[in-house]
Write a protein that holds these residues in place. Structure first.
Motif: not given
Length: 404
Positions: A362, A364, A369
């Motif tokens: 989940d 993002t 990342q």
């Protein structure tokens, strides 16, 4: 329910941390303790001694109720950014106070120092600039400027001490954020920040404990300094990972990355400045061990800690461009909770302004990342079998009373 916050690394969780968590709850009158904890890489530019889930379970087993992850971008930043990210997260989690351990032991000197540096900011910055021009390191320039401003005066915090320095940055961050979160401090007791182990002193430094591990001490011999739950969990991770983690274990991958990138490409990574990329590349060519590498690079201007942060960013691929784009925490990554912690979070969900993330899938955006990339690279360095842990490990839940 009332929550107090603490900023931690737990590298590893020892008796001093047990004392801190208990005193934070006592001093604040809070029902639960929320710890914002660095993930796989730490503020001094080091890979964590044990992975973040092991350290989370240590904390939950010994008095902490909720553990959330400080994102990589803040966990590996210089002290002011490290503090800002941590205080923002504790505020978002609904903490009414935060509590840090300090050599000072009382909060008033920190507040007086904050007032001084707020009103004398222009002069302070000018002194720092002038001192850096003489070739000294940035931390030394900060210290010189502070001593110049406080010379002949009393009642200010001693900002030559490592825990006092971080404590000041927490308070400064809360002030700059205009946060209502109340600062509290407790007296640091036992060993100093870098002290070796001392028989008869139950509260040791994390540095002393790590050094003892790497010098071959058995975990059972270190039981006077650690809660029994920490001993049990460290024995488990030692068996699973065939030892604990330090830069020497990561050095083959780091060295490969440095040599592959080359000097010009190294300059694009965060904190790699002033032409040091050439020295880093040359040292990697000539050094078979991490300690030999560091000895070739460090200097009065570039301290070991500063170099290690650069190396952490090179290892993780964290660029100057990424660093400029990340300004504030974007989510609360939940690593673990107790029964009391779960009850608190369930009651606070609507009031918490950031999304609570419990799965890596989940995450993002650039920050999410980056966290995944840094963690998977850490796990890869430990061993390929561990790589999937970032995606498959849920938040740790301890539903029963803690095992101290």
């Amino acid at each position: 329910m009332k929550a107090t916050g603490i900023v931690v690394e737990y590298n590893p969780f020892h008796n001093g941390h047990l004392h801190h968590a208990a005193k934070a709850k006592e001093l604040s009158g809070a029902d639960i303790v929320i710890a914002v904890m660095s993930g796989q890489f730490l503020q001094r530019g080091e890979p964590a001694f044990a992975d973040k889930w092991t350290r989370t379970e240590m904390a939950l087993s010994a008095g902490v109720d909720v553990v959330i992850e400080l994102p990589y971008a803040f966990a590996t930043a210089q002290a002011s950014e490290f503090a800002r990210g941590a205080i923002e997260l504790l505020g978002a989690a609904g903490c009414s106070s935060f509590c840090f351990g300090s050599e000072q032991g009382t909060i008033e000197p920190f507040l007086k120092s904050l007032e001084l540096l707020s009103t004398e900011r222009e002069r302070y910055n000018q002194i720092i600039h002038d001192r850096i021009q003489t070739g000294i390191s940035y931390p030394k320039a900060l210290n010189d400027a502070y001593l110049t401003l406080t010379k002949g005066s009393e009642g200010y915090a001693d900002l030559t001490k490592p825990n006092n320095i971080l404590g000041y940055h927490y308070i400064e961050a809360a002030h700059k954020l205009n946060s209502p979160i109340k600062p509290l401090t407790i007296q640091r007791i036992g060993a100093g920040y870098h002290d070796p182990l001392e028989p008869g002193v139950a509260i040791a430094s994390a540095t002393g404990l790590r050094n003892a591990f790497f010098e071959g001490e058995e975990l059972t011999q270190l039981s006077p300094y650690l809660p029994s739950s920490s001993i049990r969990l460290l024995e488990r991770v030692h068996s699973e990972q065939q030892g604990f983690v330090d830069w020497q274990r990561f050095y083959p991958m780091l060295r490969f990355t440095i040599l592959r990138e080359g000097p010009k490409a190294l300059s694009r990574f965060a904190e790699v400045t002033e032409g040091i990329e050439n020295l880093i590349h040359e040292a990697a060519k000539r050094s078979e061990t991490f300690d030999a590498f560091i000895d070739r690079v460090k200097s009065k201007r570039f301290t070991r800690t500063r170099i290690q942060r650069m190396l952490t960013h090179i290892f993780s691929g964290y660029t100057q461009q990424e660093a400029q784009a990340i300004k504030h925490p974007e989510y609360i990554r939940l690593l673990g909770m107790t029964q009391h912690g779960r009850r608190y979070l369930n009651g606070q969900k609507k009031a918490i302004p950031l999304p609570i993330i419990s799965r890596a899938a989940d995450l993002t955006g650039n920050m999410g990342q980056l966290d995944i990339r840094a963690s998977t690279l850490y796990l890869q360095a430990i061993g390929a079998d561990s790589l999937k842990k970032e995606y498959t490990t849920p938040p740790i839940y301890l539903g029963k009373s803690s095992d101290k």
